[in-house]
Design a protein around this motif. Structure first.
Motif, mmCIF file in Angstrom:
data_model
loop_
_atom_site.group_PDB
_atom_site.id
_atom_site.type_symbol
_atom_site.label_atom_id
_atom_site.label_comp_id
_atom_site.label_asym_id
_atom_site.label_seq_id
_atom_site.Cartn_x
_atom_site.Cartn_y
_atom_site.Cartn_z
ATOM 1 N N THR A 78 56.301 17.502 130.771
ATOM 2 C CA THR A 78 55.176 17.422 129.837
ATOM 3 C C THR A 78 55.419 16.563 128.600
ATOM 4 O OG1 THR A 78 55.863 19.436 128.634
ATOM 5 C CG2 THR A 78 54.410 19.724 130.552
ATOM 6 N N ALA A 79 56.671 16.295 128.252
ATOM 7 C CA ALA A 79 56.965 15.557 127.017
ATOM 8 C C ALA A 79 56.443 14.128 127.077
ATOM 9 C CB ALA A 79 58.465 15.541 126.759
ATOM 10 N N SER A 80 55.945 13.673 125.961
ATOM 11 C CA SER A 80 55.528 12.276 125.861
ATOM 12 C C SER A 80 56.736 11.356 125.982
ATOM 13 C CB SER A 80 54.823 12.034 124.515
ATOM 14 O OG SER A 80 54.594 10.663 124.297
ATOM 15 N N HIS A 81 57.814 11.704 125.279
ATOM 16 C CA HIS A 81 59.049 10.927 125.315
ATOM 17 C C HIS A 81 60.231 11.894 125.456
ATOM 18 C CE1 HIS A 81 56.276 7.983 123.709
ATOM 19 N NE2 HIS A 81 57.180 7.036 123.830
ATOM 20 N N PHE A 82 61.172 11.519 126.308
ATOM 21 C CA PHE A 82 62.341 12.363 126.560
ATOM 22 C C PHE A 82 63.596 11.516 126.362
ATOM 23 C CE2 PHE A 82 65.435 14.868 128.872
ATOM 24 C CZ PHE A 82 65.036 16.171 128.623
ATOM 25 N N VAL A 83 64.503 12.006 125.513
ATOM 26 C CA VAL A 83 65.671 11.210 125.119
ATOM 27 C C VAL A 83 66.970 11.911 125.509
ATOM 28 C CG1 VAL A 83 66.856 10.056 123.212
ATOM 29 C CG2 VAL A 83 64.356 10.294 123.169
ATOM 30 N N VAL A 84 67.860 11.155 126.132
ATOM 31 C CA VAL A 84 69.222 11.607 126.385
ATOM 32 C C VAL A 84 70.103 10.940 125.327
ATOM 33 C CG1 VAL A 84 71.171 11.631 127.992
ATOM 34 C CG2 VAL A 84 68.828 11.865 128.858
ATOM 35 N N ILE A 85 70.771 11.742 124.513
ATOM 36 C CA ILE A 85 71.639 11.186 123.473
ATOM 37 C C ILE A 85 73.071 11.153 123.990
ATOM 38 C CG2 ILE A 85 72.488 11.415 121.119
ATOM 39 C CD1 ILE A 85 69.925 12.741 120.336
ATOM 40 N N LEU A 86 73.639 9.960 124.008
ATOM 41 C CA LEU A 86 75.003 9.769 124.475
ATOM 42 C C LEU A 86 75.951 9.660 123.286
ATOM 43 C CD1 LEU A 86 74.430 7.029 127.225
ATOM 44 C CD2 LEU A 86 74.281 9.523 127.452
ATOM 45 N N ALA A 87 77.171 10.133 123.477
ATOM 46 C CA ALA A 87 78.222 10.015 122.462
ATOM 47 C C ALA A 87 79.376 9.210 123.050
ATOM 48 C CB ALA A 87 78.715 11.388 122.017
ATOM 49 N N ARG A 88 79.964 8.361 122.246
ATOM 50 C CA ARG A 88 81.086 7.548 122.706
ATOM 51 C C ARG A 88 82.336 8.407 122.909
ATOM 52 N NH1 ARG A 88 80.274 2.090 122.742
ATOM 53 N NH2 ARG A 88 78.348 1.409 121.714
ATOM 54 N N LYS A 89 83.138 8.008 123.875
ATOM 55 C CA LYS A 89 84.345 8.755 124.217
ATOM 56 C C LYS A 89 85.582 8.093 123.602
ATOM 57 C CE LYS A 89 83.599 11.027 128.379
ATOM 58 N NZ LYS A 89 83.636 11.097 129.856
ATOM 59 N N LYS A 90 86.724 8.671 123.918
ATOM 60 C CA LYS A 90 87.980 8.263 123.293
ATOM 61 C C LYS A 90 88.275 6.778 123.457
ATOM 62 C CE LYS A 90 92.817 9.778 123.011
ATOM 63 N NZ LYS A 90 93.819 10.740 123.537
ATOM 64 N N GLU A 91 87.932 6.224 124.603
ATOM 65 C CA GLU A 91 88.196 4.806 124.868
ATOM 66 C C GLU A 91 87.661 3.905 123.758
ATOM 67 O OE1 GLU A 91 86.509 1.484 128.015
ATOM 68 O OE2 GLU A 91 86.994 3.478 128.778
ATOM 69 N N ASP A 92 86.467 4.241 123.250
ATOM 70 C CA ASP A 92 85.849 3.438 122.189
ATOM 71 C C ASP A 92 86.210 3.912 120.793
ATOM 72 O OD1 ASP A 92 84.620 1.593 123.761
ATOM 73 O OD2 ASP A 92 82.599 2.395 123.567
ATOM 74 N N MET A 93 86.413 5.221 120.609
ATOM 75 C CA MET A 93 86.555 5.767 119.266
ATOM 76 C C MET A 93 87.985 5.789 118.745
ATOM 77 S SD MET A 93 83.469 6.007 118.649
ATOM 78 C CE MET A 93 83.686 6.536 116.959
#
Length: 223
Positions: A78-93
């Motif tokens: 039913t949502a107009s917009h649906f967002v998956v929020i990703l977080a960077r892992k150890k390789e990048d951080m």
């Protein structure tokens, strides 16, 4: 100033975890860009922005998410917009990663001497202040905590313009990440799924008034 404060508190009273949205009402491109912009401009530790916002508008993909996102059974359809929020892992951080080096040089545009000093502070922070190098999970959880700053800002901004939202942690993380890899949305080991969030317009008003602990229960003043 008084009116501004009242409008902000009114938005907080308006916001609730909306379970079912009105499928006939869609958020305009302009309004959703505004919501995303408040996420993009959110603060993060050292300013390294360890996030990515994946907007899932494809209905077939939403249907594939349904069996593995138990907390989004009503929101996904039913949502107009649906967002998956990703977080960077150890390789990048990691303090010595190419992502961090490029970020300081080309995004933050810091001179090399500042890069060196900031890099040393960041290394110490990871090694001893927060012990982030003890496990891959520790690093990912630290990055995920920061995505919640952006999440909160986007939901509050949405409420201020009359748009509803619902943050969602009810999903099988490994299966969702596997699906996103199969769909070509994620690759390698750069990102992991932090949380989900749905946006739209409520179908019905909340059945219960907002309940919270009193101020003296959650605030302690040390004078």
């Amino acid at each position: 100033m008084k009116n501004t404060k009242e409008e902000i508190l009114k938005a907080y009273q308006f916001r609730h975890a909306c379970k079912v949205f009105d499928v006939n009402k869609k958020i305009s491109d302009e309004d959703f860009h505004f919501i995303l912009e408040t996420g993009r401009l959110s603060p993060s530790s050292f300013g390294f922005e360890p996030w990515k916002f994946v907007v899932i508008q494809n209905q077939d993909l939403r249907k594939k998410l349904l069996p593995i996102a138990w907390g989004a059974q009503k929101q996904l359809p039913t949502a107009s917009h649906f967002v998956v929020i990703l977080a960077r892992k150890k390789e990048d951080m990691m303090y010595n990663s190419s992502y961090i080096s490029n970020f300081m040089t080309n995004i933050q545009r810091l001179p090399q001497d500042v890069v060196n000093v900031k890099g040393d502070f960041y290394k110490t922070f990871q090694e001893s202040d927060f012990n982030l190098l003890e496990s891959d999970r520790a690093m990912f959880d630290w990055a995920s905590k920061q995505t919640y700053i952006a999440l909160g800002n986007m939901m509050t901004a949405a409420a201020q313009i009359g748009i509803d939202s619902c943050p969602i942690e009810g999903f099988h993380q490994e299966k969702v990440e596997s699906l996103l890899r199969e769909e070509g949305i994620m690759s390698g080991d750069t990102f992991g799924v932090s949380c989900l969030v749905a946006f739209g317009y409520r179908l019905e008003e909340p059945q219960h008034e907002k309940t919270r602990q009193t101020m003296d229960m959650v605030v302690e003043w040390i004078k």
